[in-house]
Write a protein that holds these residues in place. Sequence first.
Motif, PDB file in Angstrom:
ATOM      1  N   TYR A  64      10.395 -10.389 -12.062  1.00 24.89           N
ATOM      2  CA  TYR A  64       9.614  -9.412 -11.325  1.00 24.89           C
ATOM      3  C   TYR A  64       9.552  -8.064 -12.048  1.00 24.89           C
ATOM      4  O   TYR A  64      10.152  -7.069 -11.641  1.00 24.89           O
ATOM      5  N   GLU A 310       1.738  -6.139  -9.514  1.00 26.91           N
ATOM      6  CA  GLU A 310       2.975  -6.523  -8.864  1.00 26.91           C
ATOM      7  C   GLU A 310       2.683  -7.332  -7.597  1.00 26.91           C
ATOM      8  O   GLU A 310       1.673  -7.102  -6.931  1.00 26.91           O
ATOM      9  N   ASN A 311       3.554  -8.268  -7.274  1.00 21.30           N
ATOM     10  CA  ASN A 311       3.434  -9.068  -6.063  1.00 21.30           C
ATOM     11  C   ASN A 311       4.654  -8.769  -5.196  1.00 21.30           C
ATOM     12  O   ASN A 311       5.744  -9.316  -5.424  1.00 21.30           O
ATOM     13  N   TYR A 312       4.488  -7.907  -4.211  1.00 23.91           N
ATOM     14  CA  TYR A 312       5.635  -7.365  -3.470  1.00 23.91           C
ATOM     15  C   TYR A 312       6.097  -8.287  -2.340  1.00 23.91           C
ATOM     16  O   TYR A 312       5.290  -8.877  -1.622  1.00 23.91           O
ATOM     17  N   THR A 313       7.415  -8.375  -2.200  1.00 26.50           N
ATOM     18  CA  THR A 313       8.021  -9.114  -1.096  1.00 26.50           C
ATOM     19  C   THR A 313       9.352  -8.468  -0.741  1.00 26.50           C
ATOM     20  O   THR A 313      10.017  -7.890  -1.610  1.00 26.50           O
ATOM     21  N   THR A 314       9.741  -8.568   0.516  1.00 30.25           N
ATOM     22  CA  THR A 314      11.066  -8.090   0.939  1.00 30.25           C
ATOM     23  C   THR A 314      12.067  -9.232   0.995  1.00 30.25           C
ATOM     24  O   THR A 314      13.166  -9.054   1.519  1.00 30.25           O
ATOM     25  N   SER A 366      15.069  -3.875   0.994  1.00 26.90           N
ATOM     26  CA  SER A 366      14.550  -2.812   0.118  1.00 26.90           C
ATOM     27  C   SER A 366      14.768  -3.152  -1.340  1.00 26.90           C
ATOM     28  O   SER A 366      13.894  -2.910  -2.188  1.00 26.90           O
ATOM     29  N   SER A 368      14.803  -6.071  -2.619  1.00 24.89           N
ATOM     30  CA  SER A 368      13.794  -7.079  -2.948  1.00 24.89           C
ATOM     31  C   SER A 368      12.453  -6.426  -3.256  1.00 24.89           C
ATOM     32  O   SER A 368      11.789  -6.752  -4.251  1.00 24.89           O
ATOM     33  N   PHE A 369      12.051  -5.511  -2.400  1.00 19.82           N
ATOM     34  CA  PHE A 369      10.753  -4.866  -2.558  1.00 19.82           C
ATOM     35  C   PHE A 369      10.687  -4.032  -3.840  1.00 19.82           C
ATOM     36  O   PHE A 369       9.662  -3.976  -4.512  1.00 19.82           O
ATOM     37  N   ASP A 370      11.815  -3.392  -4.158  1.00 18.82           N
ATOM     38  CA  ASP A 370      11.854  -2.500  -5.328  1.00 18.82           C
ATOM     39  C   ASP A 370      12.231  -3.204  -6.620  1.00 18.82           C
ATOM     40  O   ASP A 370      12.483  -2.537  -7.638  1.00 18.82           O
ATOM     41  N   TRP A 372      10.483  -4.557  -8.755  1.00 14.18           N
ATOM     42  CA  TRP A 372       9.527  -4.241  -9.823  1.00 14.18           C
ATOM     43  C   TRP A 372       9.836  -2.926 -10.532  1.00 14.18           C
ATOM     44  O   TRP A 372       9.457  -2.728 -11.686  1.00 14.18           O
TER      45      TRP A 372
END
Length: 606
Positions: A64, A310-314, A366, A368-370, A372
Motif C-alpha cells: 500500500y 490510493e485505495n483506502y480502507t480501514t 486509523s 489501516s487508513f494511513d 499509504w
Amino acid sequence: MKKILGVALLLTLTMAAKSQVKIGFEVSFKEPQAHYAEVEMNMSGIATKDYVDLKMPVWTPGSYLVREFAKNVEEFNATVNGKPAKVQKITKNTWRVFNAKAAVIKVNYRVYAFEVSVRTAFVDESHAFLSSASIFMYPAGMIKNPSTVKIVPFGNWNQVNTGLEPVAGQKFTYYASDFDILFDSPIEVGNQDVFEFTAAGVKHIVAMYGGGNYDKERLKVDMAKIVEEGTQIFGENPNKHYTFIVHNYHSGGGGLEHLNSTVLGATRNAYGTERGYKGFLSLVAHEYFHLWNVKRLRPVALGPFDYDNENYTTNLWTAEGFTSYYENKLLIRAGATNQTTFLNDIIGGLGTVINTPGSKVQSASSSSFDAWIIGYRPNENSKNSAISYYSKGEVVGLLMDLEIANATKGAKSLDDVMKAMYEEGKLKKRGYTDAEFKAMVEKISGISFTKFWEKYIDGTADIDFEKFFAYAGIEATKEIASPNKPYTGASLKVDRMVTVSGVVRNSPAWVQGLNVNDDILAIDGVSIADEMRSVRLPNPGLTLETLPTIAKKQVGDVVEVTVRRDGLEKKISLTLKESPNIRIKASYKEDATPQQLAVRKRWMGV
C-alpha cells in the motif's frame, strides 16, 4: 420485454467488441546486466477513438504505497499499421498513441528493473523477476480485457514460473483473463531450482532462486502441512495450481501475496538453523493464508482496484494483522512449533504493541487508513505517533479469538468467523465493510462487540491481556523489562559520527530536548571516541544508556550530553529515568477448568 432485449443486445455487442480486441505482450532481455526488460505490446481491434491511452499502474496490490512505476519506463514508441505513430505523454503514467482507430498497434518500451524486493521488478545477468504491475501497461477502459504474455528468456535461461495459465502449444506463453489477473501474477525467469508437491488436492510449484542450504524433501512435507491446515479452516482450496517464487539472498525477507502465487524473500543459508527454518515457514504460512484472507475474503475497498490512485480502507488490521496472527496458528497446527513457542510468539507480538508509544496515539482502523502515507514511509517519529496495522491487528485477532471462544464455551472461534465471511463474500461477490465484519463476529459469538470495537479497533485503550488469556487457562503478568536501570529514550546510529537516530515520546531525551540527528560528542566530559571503545559494532540496538558512562549511573542521576547540532556545540542535561517498557510472562495453568481447556483447545486447534 423491450428493455430486457435491449440490455441483452448491449451485453452481446459489448462482449463481441471485447472479443475483437486482441492484446499481447512479449518480454525479452537484451541487456540484463544493465537491468532492463524490453517490452513489446501488440494490439488490434481497438476502434473506439482516434487514439488509445496506455496506462501503467502506480502501485501494486498488497503493497500500500504509490511507487510510481512509470518512472522506470524509457524509449516509449509506437507504430500504427507499421508506420511510426505520434505519441504524447498526458499524465505521469499515461501515454497517448494517436491514429489508432481500427488499426494494428505495436508499442515498444524498456523498463529499468533494479530494486530488490518482493514487490518490484529486478533484472540482472542471473535472472529476471517481473512484478507485473511495474512491467505491463493496459489500454484505458479495458482493464477487463484478456491478454497474452510471451517470455523470451535470455541466453541459457531455461525456466519460467508464474501463476498465469500457459497457452497450449506455445512455449513460455501465458494467458491472463483480464489485467487484474495479469497484475496479480508475478513472473520468474532464469535457471531457478524447481520442485513440487501436492496438498489439499492442489499442485504446488516452488521456484528457488539464489541457492541455499534448504532441504527440498523437508520443505515439501512441512509446506504441505501448512497448506492443509489453511484449507481446513476455510473448507476448500480455490486454486487449480499454486506457485511459490522464493528469492534467496545473503540476507532476505518479506513476502507478497497473489491470487494463486506468492513471492518470498529468504536468507539463503538460514534454512539449516531452527530459527531460520521456522522463520521461513512463518513466511510461507503468512502468505499462504492470504490466499483466502485478502485475495478472496477482502475489505470492500480492495478490489476492483483503481491503479491510478490510493485505495483506502480501514480494515488492513483484518487483512494483514489477522494474517500475521494466523501464521502462528497454522504453524502450531502443522506441528512446526510447540505450545510453549506458540505462546512466546504471541506474547512477543503483544509486547511489541504495548511498548510502542504510538499505540496510544493511533488506532488500528486509523493505521489501516494511513498505510499509504505512514506504513511504508516511516520516519524517526513514527514509533511515537503510529502503530503498525500488522502488529495491532495481530493483537486484535488474539483478543477477538479468545473472546469468541470464551463466549461460546469453546464451541466457536475466530476460525468460524473467517470461514463464514469467506462464504458470504463468495455469495455477494464483493468485499466486506467494517460493519459487516463486526456483525458476523457478533453472530458467531452471540455477544455484542461494540465496546470491543471502541476500545481496540477504533480506540487506543490499554490492552487487558490478563483477562483474555485467563479465558484459556493462561496466567499472564507484566513487569518492568529493565528495573532500576538508567534509561534515556535515545537510540543511536554509527556512521562517521555517533548520531541520535530516534527519541522516544516522554523519555528523558524527549522531555529535555535531545534531537534526532544530533551528533554525540561527549558524555559527562568523556569523549564519544572513548565511550565507543568497548562497544561492538555493528550494533543495531545501540542506545545512549548502553554507553559506559551512563550504564554506570543510577535512576535519578543527571548526565551532561555534549552534542553538535547544525555545526554548533550544545550541552543538554538528562535526568535518567527507569524504562517504561514492560515484559510479559505467560504460562499454561495446570489447574485450568474444563471450560478453560475447551477454550484453549478451540483457540489453538490442537
